[in-house]
Each structure stands twice: as C-alpha cells, then as structure tokens.
Design a protein around this motif. Structure first.
Motif, PDB file in Angstrom:
ATOM      1  N   ARG A  11     -16.639   7.232  -6.105  1.00 49.45           N
ATOM      2  CA  ARG A  11     -17.613   6.721  -5.060  1.00 49.45           C
ATOM      3  C   ARG A  11     -18.291   5.283  -5.979  1.00 49.45           C
ATOM      4  O   ARG A  11     -18.769   4.754  -4.833  1.00 49.45           O
ATOM      5  CB  ARG A  11     -18.780   8.175  -5.574  1.00 49.45           C
ATOM      6  CG  ARG A  11     -20.254   8.579  -4.927  1.00 49.45           C
ATOM      7  CD  ARG A  11     -20.843   9.284  -6.125  1.00 49.45           C
ATOM      8  NE  ARG A  11     -21.367   8.379  -7.309  1.00 49.45           N
ATOM      9  CZ  ARG A  11     -21.362   9.175  -8.701  1.00 49.45           C
ATOM     10  NH1 ARG A  11     -21.225  10.373  -8.052  1.00 49.45           N
ATOM     11  NH2 ARG A  11     -21.886   9.071  -9.708  1.00 49.45           N
ATOM     12  N   ARG A  91     -15.240  20.605  -5.501  1.00 50.68           N
ATOM     13  CA  ARG A  91     -16.161  19.939  -5.375  1.00 50.68           C
ATOM     14  C   ARG A  91     -17.269  19.644  -5.100  1.00 50.68           C
ATOM     15  O   ARG A  91     -17.604  20.577  -4.398  1.00 50.68           O
ATOM     16  CB  ARG A  91     -15.694  18.182  -5.892  1.00 50.68           C
ATOM     17  CG  ARG A  91     -14.343  18.333  -6.491  1.00 50.68           C
ATOM     18  CD  ARG A  91     -13.271  17.051  -6.690  1.00 50.68           C
ATOM     19  NE  ARG A  91     -12.214  17.651  -7.862  1.00 50.68           N
ATOM     20  CZ  ARG A  91     -12.511  16.623  -8.690  1.00 50.68           C
ATOM     21  NH1 ARG A  91     -13.351  15.884  -9.389  1.00 50.68           N
ATOM     22  NH2 ARG A  91     -11.956  17.263  -9.890  1.00 50.68           N
ATOM     23  N   ASP A  92     -18.608  19.715  -5.321  1.00 51.90           N
ATOM     24  CA  ASP A  92     -19.476  19.889  -5.089  1.00 51.90           C
ATOM     25  C   ASP A  92     -19.675  18.646  -3.580  1.00 51.90           C
ATOM     26  O   ASP A  92     -20.339  20.098  -2.724  1.00 51.90           O
ATOM     27  CB  ASP A  92     -21.002  19.608  -6.146  1.00 51.90           C
ATOM     28  CG  ASP A  92     -21.133  17.942  -6.777  1.00 51.90           C
ATOM     29  OD1 ASP A  92     -19.332  17.354  -6.462  1.00 51.90           O
ATOM     30  OD2 ASP A  92     -21.492  17.373  -7.709  1.00 51.90           O
ATOM     31  N   ASN A  96     -18.236  13.073  -3.660  1.00 51.77           N
ATOM     32  CA  ASN A  96     -17.888  13.064  -4.825  1.00 51.77           C
ATOM     33  C   ASN A  96     -16.462  13.824  -5.368  1.00 51.77           C
ATOM     34  O   ASN A  96     -15.629  14.306  -5.931  1.00 51.77           O
ATOM     35  CB  ASN A  96     -18.541  14.051  -6.032  1.00 51.77           C
ATOM     36  CG  ASN A  96     -20.084  13.664  -6.143  1.00 51.77           C
ATOM     37  OD1 ASN A  96     -19.667  12.162  -6.668  1.00 51.77           O
ATOM     38  ND2 ASN A  96     -20.635  14.128  -6.790  1.00 51.77           N
ATOM     39  N   ASP A 131     -20.988  27.425  -8.208  1.00 50.56           N
ATOM     40  CA  ASP A 131     -21.944  26.545  -9.445  1.00 50.56           C
ATOM     41  C   ASP A 131     -23.225  26.350  -9.586  1.00 50.56           C
ATOM     42  O   ASP A 131     -23.752  24.986  -8.562  1.00 50.56           O
ATOM     43  CB  ASP A 131     -20.829  25.471 -10.344  1.00 50.56           C
ATOM     44  CG  ASP A 131     -22.138  24.786 -12.082  1.00 50.56           C
ATOM     45  OD1 ASP A 131     -23.060  25.603 -12.102  1.00 50.56           O
ATOM     46  OD2 ASP A 131     -21.240  24.134 -11.750  1.00 50.56           O
ATOM     47  N   ARG A 134     -25.121  23.140  -9.618  1.00 48.91           N
ATOM     48  CA  ARG A 134     -25.369  21.806  -8.539  1.00 48.91           C
ATOM     49  C   ARG A 134     -26.722  21.771  -7.984  1.00 48.91           C
ATOM     50  O   ARG A 134     -26.396  20.340  -7.177  1.00 48.91           O
ATOM     51  CB  ARG A 134     -24.346  22.102  -7.340  1.00 48.91           C
ATOM     52  CG  ARG A 134     -22.813  22.096  -9.034  1.00 48.91           C
ATOM     53  CD  ARG A 134     -21.389  23.003  -6.792  1.00 48.91           C
ATOM     54  NE  ARG A 134     -20.129  22.665  -8.105  1.00 48.91           N
ATOM     55  CZ  ARG A 134     -19.193  22.506  -7.442  1.00 48.91           C
ATOM     56  NH1 ARG A 134     -19.388  23.380  -6.613  1.00 48.91           N
ATOM     57  NH2 ARG A 134     -17.996  22.810  -8.164  1.00 48.91           N
ATOM     58  N   ARG A 137     -27.596  18.687 -10.094  1.00 46.65           N
ATOM     59  CA  ARG A 137     -26.922  17.355  -9.197  1.00 46.65           C
ATOM     60  C   ARG A 137     -27.307  17.363  -7.903  1.00 46.65           C
ATOM     61  O   ARG A 137     -27.726  15.726  -8.148  1.00 46.65           O
ATOM     62  CB  ARG A 137     -25.657  17.778  -9.789  1.00 46.65           C
ATOM     63  CG  ARG A 137     -25.190  18.643 -11.028  1.00 46.65           C
ATOM     64  CD  ARG A 137     -23.600  18.872 -10.793  1.00 46.65           C
ATOM     65  NE  ARG A 137     -22.890  17.732 -10.182  1.00 46.65           N
ATOM     66  CZ  ARG A 137     -21.817  16.600 -11.236  1.00 46.65           C
ATOM     67  NH1 ARG A 137     -22.232  16.434 -11.819  1.00 46.65           N
ATOM     68  NH2 ARG A 137     -20.856  16.057 -10.660  1.00 46.65           N
ATOM     69  N   ARG A 140     -30.549  15.379  -8.472  1.00 45.22           N
ATOM     70  CA  ARG A 140     -30.588  14.092  -9.364  1.00 45.22           C
ATOM     71  C   ARG A 140     -30.109  13.162  -8.333  1.00 45.22           C
ATOM     72  O   ARG A 140     -29.873  12.199  -9.241  1.00 45.22           O
ATOM     73  CB  ARG A 140     -29.528  14.213 -10.451  1.00 45.22           C
ATOM     74  CG  ARG A 140     -29.468  13.670 -11.423  1.00 45.22           C
ATOM     75  CD  ARG A 140     -28.484  13.955 -12.833  1.00 45.22           C
ATOM     76  NE  ARG A 140     -27.116  14.644 -12.607  1.00 45.22           N
ATOM     77  CZ  ARG A 140     -26.403  13.774 -13.006  1.00 45.22           C
ATOM     78  NH1 ARG A 140     -26.440  12.519 -12.768  1.00 45.22           N
ATOM     79  NH2 ARG A 140     -24.964  14.336 -12.555  1.00 45.22           N
ATOM     80  N   ARG A 144     -31.669   9.396  -8.164  1.00 46.12           N
ATOM     81  CA  ARG A 144     -30.609   8.305  -8.632  1.00 46.12           C
ATOM     82  C   ARG A 144     -30.666   7.295  -6.830  1.00 46.12           C
ATOM     83  O   ARG A 144     -30.407   6.196  -7.368  1.00 46.12           O
ATOM     84  CB  ARG A 144     -29.182   8.728  -9.006  1.00 46.12           C
ATOM     85  CG  ARG A 144     -28.231   7.305  -9.198  1.00 46.12           C
ATOM     86  CD  ARG A 144     -26.808   7.802 -10.001  1.00 46.12           C
ATOM     87  NE  ARG A 144     -27.298   8.504 -11.021  1.00 46.12           N
ATOM     88  CZ  ARG A 144     -25.134   8.746 -11.444  1.00 46.12           C
ATOM     89  NH1 ARG A 144     -24.753   8.935 -10.925  1.00 46.12           N
ATOM     90  NH2 ARG A 144     -26.057   9.823 -12.347  1.00 46.12           N
ATOM     91  N   ARG A 183     -31.793  13.532 -17.386  1.00 47.51           N
ATOM     92  CA  ARG A 183     -30.894  12.464 -16.557  1.00 47.51           C
ATOM     93  C   ARG A 183     -31.523  11.564 -15.565  1.00 47.51           C
ATOM     94  O   ARG A 183     -31.527  10.924 -15.094  1.00 47.51           O
ATOM     95  CB  ARG A 183     -29.320  12.713 -16.462  1.00 47.51           C
ATOM     96  CG  ARG A 183     -28.477  12.577 -17.808  1.00 47.51           C
ATOM     97  CD  ARG A 183     -26.930  13.280 -17.448  1.00 47.51           C
ATOM     98  NE  ARG A 183     -26.107  11.979 -16.740  1.00 47.51           N
ATOM     99  CZ  ARG A 183     -25.031  11.895 -15.998  1.00 47.51           C
ATOM    100  NH1 ARG A 183     -23.917  12.658 -15.499  1.00 47.51           N
ATOM    101  NH2 ARG A 183     -24.823  11.300 -15.446  1.00 47.51           N
TER     102      ARG A 183
HETATM  103  N1  CTP Z   1     -17.905  18.579  -9.898  1.00 41.50           N
HETATM  104  C1  CTP Z   1     -18.078  19.450  -9.650  1.00 41.50           C
HETATM  105  N2  CTP Z   1     -19.072  20.379  -9.887  1.00 41.50           N
HETATM  106  C2  CTP Z   1     -20.230  20.032 -11.192  1.00 41.50           C
HETATM  107  C3  CTP Z   1     -19.566  19.140 -11.673  1.00 41.50           C
HETATM  108  C4  CTP Z   1     -18.886  18.043 -11.451  1.00 41.50           C
HETATM  109  O1  CTP Z   1     -18.046  19.643  -8.323  1.00 41.50           O
HETATM  110  N3  CTP Z   1     -21.026  21.144 -11.368  1.00 41.50           N
HETATM  111  C5  CTP Z   1     -17.323  17.343  -9.511  1.00 41.50           C
HETATM  112  C6  CTP Z   1     -17.488  16.377  -8.924  1.00 41.50           C
HETATM  113  O2  CTP Z   1     -15.812  15.924  -8.280  1.00 41.50           O
HETATM  114  C7  CTP Z   1     -17.762  14.947 -10.015  1.00 41.50           C
HETATM  115  C8  CTP Z   1     -16.828  15.060 -10.569  1.00 41.50           C
HETATM  116  O3  CTP Z   1     -16.949  16.343 -11.291  1.00 41.50           O
HETATM  117  O4  CTP Z   1     -17.690  14.449  -9.134  1.00 41.50           O
HETATM  118  C9  CTP Z   1     -16.503  14.168 -12.783  1.00 41.50           C
HETATM  119  O5  CTP Z   1     -18.151  15.231 -12.536  1.00 41.50           O
HETATM  120  P1  CTP Z   1     -20.167  14.489 -13.291  1.00 41.50           P
HETATM  121  O6  CTP Z   1     -18.394  13.456 -14.403  1.00 41.50           O
HETATM  122  O7  CTP Z   1     -20.119  15.332 -13.880  1.00 41.50           O
HETATM  123  O8  CTP Z   1     -20.368  13.703 -12.782  1.00 41.50           O
HETATM  124  P2  CTP Z   1     -20.044  12.075 -12.037  1.00 41.50           P
HETATM  125  O9  CTP Z   1     -19.751  12.033 -10.348  1.00 41.50           O
HETATM  126  O10 CTP Z   1     -18.724  10.834 -12.296  1.00 41.50           O
HETATM  127  O11 CTP Z   1     -21.299  11.259 -12.076  1.00 41.50           O
HETATM  128  P3  CTP Z   1     -22.245  10.872 -12.782  1.00 41.50           P
HETATM  129  O12 CTP Z   1     -22.107   9.339 -12.042  1.00 41.50           O
HETATM  130  O13 CTP Z   1     -23.457  11.520 -13.375  1.00 41.50           O
HETATM  131  O14 CTP Z   1     -21.407  11.048 -13.986  1.00 41.50           O
END
Ligand code: CTP
Length: 409
Positions: A11, A91-92, A96, A131, A134, A137, A140, A144, A183
């Motif tokens: 991303r 995934r969320d 992502n 989850d 999310r 998330r 957040r 951002r 965060r």
């Molecule tokens: N993920 C998800 N649901 C969550 C946590 C994570 O689907 N509750 C998946 C997402 O695909 C996410 C990936 O796991 O992109 C990695 O998670 P994380 O490292 O927490 O977030 P990032 O997307 O990398 O974002 P950041 O820049 O905030 O670290």
C-alpha cells in the motif's frame, strides 16, 4: 512455496510513502518446512514466523474463522492449500489486501489499487467483522490519510456501525485498543480518528465521556466554536499541528470531560468542570491502561488548565501551589507539557488558532524563579525536616512575588 510482500508495505509503496515494516505471506508451505528453513515461530499456535536474518514477519496463508467473542475467539486455519486470494479476502481493507512478488507484479483481486486512486477505505468482505479492532484501525487510517483526501466508504462505515452496536467492541482488550488509540493520536490529523469513531457510533462505546461533549455549548465569548466536542477536536488538531508528544495529545483529548457533566440549566457555563472531570479522566485512563505519563498529565491538565490560562492573574501563593502540584523542581519536562497542552487548548478555538499565548513564557519564568531558590543557605541556617520544607516554600513565595512584580512593572 511462494512468498509475497503484503499489506502496508505494498500500500505505502503505491502511495509513494516510505515503507518501514514489511510483512510477507507464504503460500504452499507447512510449519515444518518453515522451521526447517530456520524461521523462528512467533507464539505457540500462531502461523507466523520471523525470518532468521531480517527478523521480518512471514505468515502462512490462512483463513480465519470466528469461534467466539473477542480477540481470544479465533481459530486459525493455515495449510499449504490456502491460496493467496483466500488469504487476502480475510484482510481488513482493500488497500491492505494487495500482494506483490519479487518482480513487483501485483496481485489485487479485491481492487485495492482502484480504491487507492479513489481515495477510499473500503472493507474487503464480510470477514471484516471477524475482528472488531478493525473499527479502530479504519478510523486510524482515516486520520493518517486524511491529508491525501481519503474517506471511509459508506458501506464500510455501515459495517463499522453494526459492529459498534453489536457489543463486540467491549470485548477488545485494553492493550489492543490502546495500541490503536495511541498510534492514531500520533497521526497528522488525529481529530479525524475521533470524528470517524463518532460517526460510526464507536466513540459512544469506547469513550462515552468524549462522545458526551458533542452538543454541549460553551460561552461564545471565549469559545466562538461554541460546541465542546468541536473544541476538543480543534485542540487535538492544534496539538498535531504543533507536533506535540503523545502525553500532550492524550491530555488535550480529555481536558474538558467535566463539561459533559454540567446540568443543562447551567449551560453555557461550566462551573468547576476542571475538578468534576477528574473522575471521568481517571476512568478513561484506566479503561485503556494508558501509560503512567499519559495518565498523570491528563489528570493534571484536566485539573489545572484554567490556572494555565489565568497565569498572569494568579496570586503568588496560587502560582506556588500550581508549581508544587507539578513537582516542577524534579519534573520540569512534565510542566513544559502542561504549558503546551494549555496553549493548544487556547488555540483550539475557532478563529483563534494564531493567537499569542503569553501565559506560556510567564509560567516558564515563574518555574525558573521558584527553582532558583537555593537550599544550601537554609541548611546552613540550621533548618531541618518539616521546618526546612516550610522555609524553602517561604523563599519560593518571596521569589514568585518578586517575579510577579517585575513582570507587571
Ligand atoms: N490486518 C488485518 N486486520 C487486522 C490487522 C492486520 O486485516 N486487525 C492485515 C492487513 O492486511 C494489514 C496487514 O495485516 O495490511 C499488516 O498489519 P499491520 O502491520 O498491523 O498494519 P499495516 O497495514 O502494515 O499498517 P501500518 O502502516 O499501520 O503498520
């Protein structure tokens, strides 16, 4: 076995943002094969491994099913048969849920790239609801990427609303929630985090004390924005604009909670809101197990922010009490953070963002004046114990009187 870069790294590269953490997904492998290659397992029953050299996270492709309430309620199904598409769909957000091979070929079955271009935070599938974290998330990410004009897709907001109403958010642990909250507060536009949570009804569940500030009026003379919730958001916005640390941002968010308790008959005035708010600040602090420095500053700012604004009018004895309450002699940094939070509070008002805040330097000067009182001469005079404490206080009071006179001359 095939290995893909996934999640935030893909991303952020597409957004042209710096990539810090890289997550990898492994297709077609078993735990035994990973261990044989020297990967170190993370936790006992979690199909995630650390690379023996880079330390980066490698997760076996998995599907997740819900088996109960809250974070503990997951069962993981990881097997070499799980495909990349099956892994990505749980995934969320679509942005992502893209993967990239070592040639930078993109796998994007859920149109993350399209949503990046459309500036949309959109959930991938109904599995989003597995989850409840999310919800935080997404808020957040909204904070951002607000500067890039991202918004939450209406169907995702609707799903977040359903999750907030379902009671699922209450099952989140303090640790997971605080990680997201802290965060989010450190993002460029932390006020957007609160706005999005409010819009989907999550704020009412997570921080009803903050939610209650919306719709509560304040006197227009001091608060042209009138609404206490709008004011709180502006204070947070100022704190981010002025690059304040987490302690200050947390204190900014909670400083006026007492105003939510004022009986309507007393509106728009909020007599003694500073003191009334303390039990609410304490409750929010404890709910999320905020770190000690955040908890302490939020309580001190809640109790004394009006003193900060009135600094120039305070009697020397009140100034002294203020400095003592902050233990300014041993904790100078904490007093600086208090001053910063007061300044953000003063600027977080409609049309007053650029105002000067002479109270800040005045308070710093007062702290210096009190701090310069030397203890040695008092020891030499024979003061000990409680008497010594009283003598130091008298000297500090003298110093503050002289300071105030000099400042008003
Ligand atoms: N993920 C998800 N649901 C969550 C946590 C994570 O689907 N509750 C998946 C997402 O695909 C996410 C990936 O796991 O992109 C990695 O998670 P994380 O490292 O927490 O977030 P990032 O997307 O990398 O974002 P950041 O820049 O905030 O670290």
């Amino acid at each position: 076995m095939q290995i893909y870069k996934v999640g935030g790294a893909v991303r952020d590269r597409l957004l042209g943002k710096p990539v810090t953490d890289i997550d990898w997904v492994v297709i077609g492998a078993t735990t035994e094969e990973m261990l044989a290659k020297g990967f170190r397992p993370v936790g006992a029953d979690f199909p995630v491994f650390l690379h023996p050299k880079s330390g980066e996270e490698y997760a076996l492709a998995r599907t997740e099913r819900k088996s109960g309430r809250g974070y503990g309620g997951f069962t993981f199904h990881a097997s070499p048969e799980v495909t990349l598409e099956e892994d990505l769909i749980r995934r969320d957000l679509t942005i992502n849920a893209m993967a990239e091979d070592d040639q930078q070929n993109l796998t994007d079955p859920y149109h993350g790239q399209r949503d990046l271009e459309a500036r949309l935070l959109r959930h991938v599938s109904p599995a989003f609801a597995e989850d409840p974290l999310r919800v935080l998330r997404v808020a957040r990410f909204a904070a951002r990427y607000a500067g890039l004009d991202f918004t939450v897709a209406s169907e995702t907001l609707e799903l977040m609303r359903q999750l907030s109403e379902s009671g699922e958010l209450e099952a989140l642990t303090a640790e997971r929630s605080w990680k997201e909250i802290s965060r989010a507060l450190m993002e460029d536009q932390p006020q957007v985090f609160i706005e999005v949570l409010r819009e989907c009804g999550a704020l009412k569940v997570l921080m009803p004390e903050v939610d209650a500030l919306f719709g509560v009026p304040q006197p227009e003379a001091h608060h042209p924005e009138i609404d206490t919730g709008a004011h709180t958001l502006s204070v947070l916005e100022q704190a981010a604009r002025h690059k304040q640390p987490l302690t200050v941002r947390w204190a900014c968010l909670l400083h006026d909670l007492g105003k939510g308790l004022t009986p309507k008959e007393e509106w728009p005035r909020h007599i003694a809101h500073e003191h009334k708010g303390l039990k609410l600040i304490k409750a929010v602090n404890e709910r999320f197990k905020a770190p000690k420095d955040c908890q302490e500053l939020a309580l001190l700012v809640g109790e004394y922010h009006t003193h900060g604004h009135r600094a120039l009018e305070l009697k020397p004895s009140t100034l002294l009490e203020l400095l003592q309450s902050f233990d300014v002699y041993r904790r100078p940094q904490r007093f600086e953070e208090f001053i910063a939070a007061c300044e953000m509070d003063a600027r977080g008002r409609k049309g007053l963002e650029q105002r000067s805040y002479p109270q800040a330097d005045y308070l710093r000067g007062a702290a210096n004046a009190a701090r310069t009182v030397a203890v040695q001469p008092l020891l030499e005079k024979g003061f000990k114990g409680l008497e010594l404490g009283e003598a130091i206080k008298r000297e500090r009071l003298k110093a503050l009187k002289a300071y105030k006179e000099a400042a008003s001359a």
